[in-house]
Design a protein around this motif. Structure first.
Motif, PDB file in Angstrom:
ATOM      1  N   SER A  95      37.618  43.714  28.742  1.00 55.63           N
ATOM      2  CA  SER A  95      36.604  43.957  29.766  1.00 55.63           C
ATOM      3  C   SER A  95      36.939  43.272  31.084  1.00 55.63           C
ATOM      4  CB  SER A  95      35.233  43.483  29.268  1.00 55.63           C
ATOM      5  OG  SER A  95      34.856  44.165  28.094  1.00 55.63           O
ATOM      6  N   ASP A  96      37.634  42.143  31.021  1.00 53.31           N
ATOM      7  CA  ASP A  96      37.948  41.402  32.243  1.00 53.31           C
ATOM      8  C   ASP A  96      38.954  42.145  33.123  1.00 53.31           C
ATOM      9  OD1 ASP A  96      36.307  39.490  31.162  1.00 53.31           O
ATOM     10  OD2 ASP A  96      37.937  38.171  30.506  1.00 53.31           O
ATOM     11  N   THR A  97      39.868  42.872  32.498  1.00 56.39           N
ATOM     12  CA  THR A  97      40.965  43.484  33.264  1.00 56.39           C
ATOM     13  C   THR A  97      40.932  45.009  33.286  1.00 56.39           C
ATOM     14  OG1 THR A  97      42.409  43.493  31.307  1.00 56.39           O
ATOM     15  CG2 THR A  97      42.471  41.536  32.738  1.00 56.39           C
ATOM     16  N   ALA A  98      39.971  45.630  32.597  1.00 52.19           N
ATOM     17  CA  ALA A  98      39.965  47.091  32.441  1.00 52.19           C
ATOM     18  C   ALA A  98      39.971  47.817  33.784  1.00 52.19           C
ATOM     19  CB  ALA A  98      38.752  47.510  31.612  1.00 52.19           C
ATOM     20  N   MET A  99      39.190  47.336  34.748  1.00 57.31           N
ATOM     21  CA  MET A  99      39.137  48.018  36.040  1.00 57.31           C
ATOM     22  C   MET A  99      40.483  47.926  36.762  1.00 57.31           C
ATOM     23  SD  MET A  99      36.390  47.750  39.155  1.00 57.31           S
ATOM     24  CE  MET A  99      35.253  48.838  38.278  1.00 57.31           C
ATOM     25  N   PHE A 100      41.134  46.787  36.676  1.00 53.48           N
ATOM     26  CA  PHE A 100      42.427  46.626  37.344  1.00 53.48           C
ATOM     27  C   PHE A 100      43.495  47.508  36.687  1.00 53.48           C
ATOM     28  CE2 PHE A 100      40.260  42.396  37.686  1.00 53.48           C
ATOM     29  CZ  PHE A 100      39.845  42.561  38.993  1.00 53.48           C
ATOM     30  N   ALA A 130      37.819  45.480  44.896  1.00 50.51           N
ATOM     31  CA  ALA A 130      36.918  45.266  43.762  1.00 50.51           C
ATOM     32  C   ALA A 130      36.507  43.804  43.663  1.00 50.51           C
ATOM     33  CB  ALA A 130      37.587  45.717  42.470  1.00 50.51           C
ATOM     34  N   MET A 131      37.434  42.897  43.909  1.00 56.07           N
ATOM     35  CA  MET A 131      37.092  41.473  43.824  1.00 56.07           C
ATOM     36  C   MET A 131      36.160  41.056  44.959  1.00 56.07           C
ATOM     37  SD  MET A 131      40.436  39.487  42.323  1.00 56.07           S
ATOM     38  CE  MET A 131      41.588  40.081  43.531  1.00 56.07           C
ATOM     39  N   ILE A 132      36.377  41.612  46.138  1.00 56.23           N
ATOM     40  CA  ILE A 132      35.443  41.341  47.243  1.00 56.23           C
ATOM     41  C   ILE A 132      34.052  41.835  46.867  1.00 56.23           C
ATOM     42  CG2 ILE A 132      34.869  41.908  49.628  1.00 56.23           C
ATOM     43  CD1 ILE A 132      37.868  42.048  50.202  1.00 56.23           C
ATOM     44  N   LEU A 133      34.013  43.007  46.238  1.00 54.93           N
ATOM     45  CA  LEU A 133      32.738  43.580  45.808  1.00 54.93           C
ATOM     46  C   LEU A 133      32.052  42.659  44.805  1.00 54.93           C
ATOM     47  CD1 LEU A 133      31.125  46.217  46.276  1.00 54.93           C
ATOM     48  CD2 LEU A 133      32.219  47.131  44.232  1.00 54.93           C
ATOM     49  N   VAL A 134      32.809  42.119  43.863  1.00 50.74           N
ATOM     50  CA  VAL A 134      32.244  41.202  42.882  1.00 50.74           C
ATOM     51  C   VAL A 134      31.684  39.958  43.564  1.00 50.74           C
ATOM     52  CG1 VAL A 134      32.792  39.678  40.951  1.00 50.74           C
ATOM     53  CG2 VAL A 134      33.660  42.006  40.964  1.00 50.74           C
ATOM     54  N   VAL A 135      32.434  39.420  44.514  1.00 48.44           N
ATOM     55  CA  VAL A 135      31.994  38.214  45.218  1.00 48.44           C
ATOM     56  C   VAL A 135      30.677  38.474  45.946  1.00 48.44           C
ATOM     57  CG1 VAL A 135      32.515  36.624  47.097  1.00 48.44           C
ATOM     58  CG2 VAL A 135      34.291  37.224  45.455  1.00 48.44           C
ATOM     59  N   VAL A 136      30.597  39.602  46.652  1.00 49.06           N
ATOM     60  CA  VAL A 136      29.373  39.892  47.417  1.00 49.06           C
ATOM     61  C   VAL A 136      28.207  40.162  46.471  1.00 49.06           C
ATOM     62  CG1 VAL A 136      28.329  41.308  49.211  1.00 49.06           C
ATOM     63  CG2 VAL A 136      30.758  40.770  49.318  1.00 49.06           C
ATOM     64  N   PHE A 137      28.460  40.883  45.371  1.00 52.04           N
ATOM     65  CA  PHE A 137      27.405  41.066  44.372  1.00 52.04           C
ATOM     66  C   PHE A 137      26.980  39.718  43.796  1.00 52.04           C
ATOM     67  CE2 PHE A 137      28.393  45.726  43.456  1.00 52.04           C
ATOM     68  CZ  PHE A 137      27.147  46.158  43.867  1.00 52.04           C
ATOM     69  N   PHE A 138      27.934  38.863  43.560  1.00 56.61           N
ATOM     70  CA  PHE A 138      27.669  37.506  43.085  1.00 56.61           C
ATOM     71  C   PHE A 138      26.714  36.806  44.049  1.00 56.61           C
ATOM     72  CE2 PHE A 138      29.835  33.888  40.670  1.00 56.61           C
ATOM     73  CZ  PHE A 138      28.925  32.920  41.064  1.00 56.61           C
ATOM     74  N   VAL A 139      27.037  36.864  45.326  1.00 56.52           N
ATOM     75  CA  VAL A 139      26.236  36.171  46.340  1.00 56.52           C
ATOM     76  C   VAL A 139      24.834  36.773  46.440  1.00 56.52           C
ATOM     77  CG1 VAL A 139      26.047  35.642  48.798  1.00 56.52           C
ATOM     78  CG2 VAL A 139      28.245  35.402  47.634  1.00 56.52           C
ATOM     79  N   VAL A 164      32.560  35.961  37.370  1.00 55.43           N
ATOM     80  CA  VAL A 164      33.648  34.979  37.431  1.00 55.43           C
ATOM     81  C   VAL A 164      34.753  35.334  36.441  1.00 55.43           C
ATOM     82  CG1 VAL A 164      34.211  32.594  36.860  1.00 55.43           C
ATOM     83  CG2 VAL A 164      32.286  33.089  38.350  1.00 55.43           C
ATOM     84  N   LEU A 165      34.403  35.824  35.260  1.00 58.21           N
ATOM     85  CA  LEU A 165      35.415  36.256  34.304  1.00 58.21           C
ATOM     86  C   LEU A 165      36.302  37.348  34.897  1.00 58.21           C
ATOM     87  CD1 LEU A 165      33.346  36.401  30.972  1.00 58.21           C
ATOM     88  CD2 LEU A 165      35.135  34.747  31.574  1.00 58.21           C
ATOM     89  N   GLN A 166      35.661  38.286  35.589  1.00 61.60           N
ATOM     90  CA  GLN A 166      36.436  39.376  36.179  1.00 61.60           C
ATOM     91  C   GLN A 166      37.255  38.914  37.380  1.00 61.60           C
ATOM     92  OE1 GLN A 166      34.190  42.840  37.554  1.00 61.60           O
ATOM     93  NE2 GLN A 166      35.715  44.136  36.541  1.00 61.60           N
ATOM     94  N   LEU A 167      36.685  38.016  38.183  1.00 63.17           N
ATOM     95  CA  LEU A 167      37.421  37.499  39.340  1.00 63.17           C
ATOM     96  C   LEU A 167      38.676  36.745  38.915  1.00 63.17           C
ATOM     97  CD1 LEU A 167      34.702  36.161  41.814  1.00 63.17           C
ATOM     98  CD2 LEU A 167      36.372  37.958  42.240  1.00 63.17           C
ATOM     99  N   SER A 168      38.532  35.886  37.937  1.00 61.35           N
ATOM    100  CA  SER A 168      39.694  35.108  37.491  1.00 61.35           C
ATOM    101  C   SER A 168      40.754  36.023  36.900  1.00 61.35           C
ATOM    102  CB  SER A 168      39.262  34.044  36.478  1.00 61.35           C
ATOM    103  OG  SER A 168      38.689  34.641  35.329  1.00 61.35           O
TER     104      SER A 168
END
Length: 587
Positions: A393-398, A415-424, A211-215
């Motif tokens: 760490s929250d924005t490094a990938m972007f 990347a955000m879609i990937l985070v969401v699916v990993f989250f799920v 969630v930190l990375q998504l936001s």
């Protein structure tokens, strides 16, 4: 159709659910007090037990490698000759997606950069040397050590569940050590409660990082400002999706999401590799892998004892945090990989779980972290936060995506879609596993309780973020890992005892079979030989009795003129001779 019989284990479900629910309420309504308590506990645990985490994780690595290469390797985790439930590629995808997915996306760029820009205490040298040590340290945190923890619990559970037919529950993995009666009693209930507690907090830590990375990603794209309110909303929305996934079961939602997520992750890695410097990345991967293998022993046992307070602070933020995180995840990942590993041999299970995810993980960090290091070394400050001058760490990938030709917004969306699916996948898999524990090992727990745990995991993630963000997430992992680490040690002893007993039984059986086969061969050989000899002897006797006696020559006689054949015939032949003078009584 008769109503479904309830499998709920009240002595496990209510204590675990109640304690976690109390924590959620405290985190929301007594935020400052909760944050202060967590901080105090963290310092106490790190000061007193940091060395213990380092030692037991090292022991788990040695144990896992030895078991995988040992005489136990051919034992099947299921019935003999049973085939695996899932094909190898599907098995690897499900292993990896539930193991550490969100963490890879969150730390893939950030961790190597952190170790480079703010090196581990005691690390010195030029930029190239520090960069190499940064990659090696990252490999240590995400490589064999993490998966060795999963091997210990996964192997113990897979053996108990598939080989011995026990319920899907943590407690039954300790049956060889504790005995059946203790496992069924209050001690078994305590073990399962600890497992649920650790699993929920371990999964919640991952959800919080995601969630930190998504936001941060949404703020990067200009969609919304990254605030606590946005983070709470994201947790609520994605927890709802995870609840739908967990309701669909293992064979549908979880399996499809895992496979789809691995394909999406693979596509992102290949894209960054092609758009960046692919030759540099492959060279860096080989070099960093060599550094890791050469220095893994020293890094494994390094507690920074000579670095004072700085060393202790660094350990708590990195190595000890990771070991605690992996241990708190162990019940969830261990039960899940045990559930999907039916039919694998011990050797397949251990080596597959250790080697394949480790290699994929090192490639991931080389592509993302190695590319980011190259960018920072070429243009110092380009990968740092403009306001703080440190790694974010929250924005490094972007930030990395911005440096790639043609990258930027569309890679950030992927990347955000990937985070969401990993989250799920993390949430639904964790909820499924926790619910099995809370229902006495039922492999198809009721829908309502699956949804309960999915929602509760989201609540814990929200409470941790609300009570202090990343620092509180790290503290929760370290604290919940401490009591369950004792259970893991007991599991290692237990599964060794079980495998050793079975191997000895197999050896005894093989010896009996070999002795039986030897006796049978000897019997057949002796019988054949005796039969042949008796037949020859009988034929000889029959020939003599019917007068078919070979002609005796002089060469066949002894020195006194008596033939050998006549001598062999004995007294019966003398009785057939005519009376001689010495026997004549007529005169």
């Amino acid at each position: 159709m008769p109503p479904r019989r309830s499998t709920l284990a009240p002595a496990v479900f209510y204590p675990a659910g109640g304690l976690i629910l109390v924590f959620v309420l405290l985190g929301i309504f007594a935020t400052d007090a909760t944050a202060e308590v967590m901080s105090t506990l963290q310092s106490k645990v790190i000061n007193g037990f940091g060395w213990y985490y380092v030692l037991i994780v090292a022991a788990f690595v040695i144990f896992a490698i030895y078991v995988g290469l040992s005489r136990f390797g051919d034992i099947t985790l299921g019935k003999d000759e049973e085939t695996p439930d899932f094909k190898l590629p599907v098995w690897f995808a499900m292993l990896f997606a539930t193991g550490m997915g969100i963490g890879l996306v969150y730390y893939g760029v950030a961790e190597p950069l952190w170790h480079y820009t703010d090196p581990k205490p005691g690390v010195t040298g030029d930029d190239a040397s520090i960069a190499g040590q940064a990659m090696g340290q990252t490999y240590l945190h995400w490589g064999v050590h993490a998966w060795a923890i999963y091997v210990v619990i996964g192997l113990a559970l897979a053996y108990a569940i598939h080989r011995k037919g026990r319920p899907v529950s943590i407690r039954w993995a300790l049956e060889p050590l504790l005995g059946e009666e203790r496992v069924k009693g209050w001690l078994g209930n305590v073990i399962d409660v600890l497992a649920i507690f650790g699993t929920v907090f371990g999964v919640a830590t991952s959800l919080g990082l995601g969630v930190l990375q998504l936001s941060a990603g949404l703020e990067y794209l200009g969609v919304a400002e990254s605030t606590v309110a946005l983070q709470m909303g994201l947790i609520a929305a994605i927890t709802a999706v995870a609840a739908l996934s967990v309701a669909s079961g293992l064979e549908r939602g979880i399996k499809w999401l895992s496979n789809g997520n691995m394909m999406l992750a693979g596509a992102l890695v290949v894209t960054v590799l092609i758009m960046g410097s692919s030759l540099y990345v492959m060279r860096e991967w080989v070099q960093s892998l060599g550094f890791y293998l050469q220095n893994v022993m020293q890094m494994t046992f390094d507690t920074l004892a000579f670095q004072g307070a700085d060393g202790l602070a660094w350990e708590s933020s990195w190595t000890i945090f990771y070991w605690g995180w992996w241990i708190s995840w162990a019940p969830f990942v261990g039960l899940f990989i045990a559930r999907i590993s039916r039919g694998r041999t011990v050797r397949e299970f251990v080596l597959g779980t250790l080697i394949v995810p480790m290699l994929v993980t090192t490639v991931w960090f080389s592509v993302f972290g190695g590319t980011a290091l190259r960018q920072e070394m070429m243009e110092p400050g380009s990968m740092l936060d403009a306001e703080t001058g440190a790694v974010n760490s929250d924005t490094a990938m972007f930030q990395l995506f911005e440096t790639l030709p043609g990258g930027g917004a569309w890679l950030a969306v992927i990347a955000m879609i990937l985070v969401v699916v990993f989250f799920v996948t993390s949430s639904d898999s964790g909820s499924f596993v926790v619910d099995m524990l809370a229902n006495g090992g039922d492999q198809n727990p009721p829908l309502w309780s699956r949804l309960f745990w999915a929602i509760l995991e989201g609540g814990v993630a929200a409470a941790l973020l609300y009570a202090g963000g990343l620092a509180t997430l790290q503290t929760a992992s370290i604290l919940t890992a401490l009591p369950f680490s004792v259970v893991l040690v007991a599991m290692a002893v237990s599964v060794w005892k079980a495998l050793d007993a079975e191997h000895k039984a197999i050896v005894r059986t093989e010896r009996r079979l070999r002795r039986r086969e030897f006796k049978q061969e000897v019997t057949e050989h002796v019988t054949e030989h005796v039969t042949e000899h008796v037949t020859e002897h009988v034929n000889t006797q029959l020939s003599e009795m019917t007068g078919q006696i070979p002609v005796v020559t002089d060469a066949d006689s002894d020195g006194n003129g008596t033939s050998v054949a006549a001598r062999r015939r004995g007294p019966r032949n003398w009785r057939r001779r005519a009376p001689g003078p010495e026997t004549d009584t007529s005169g």
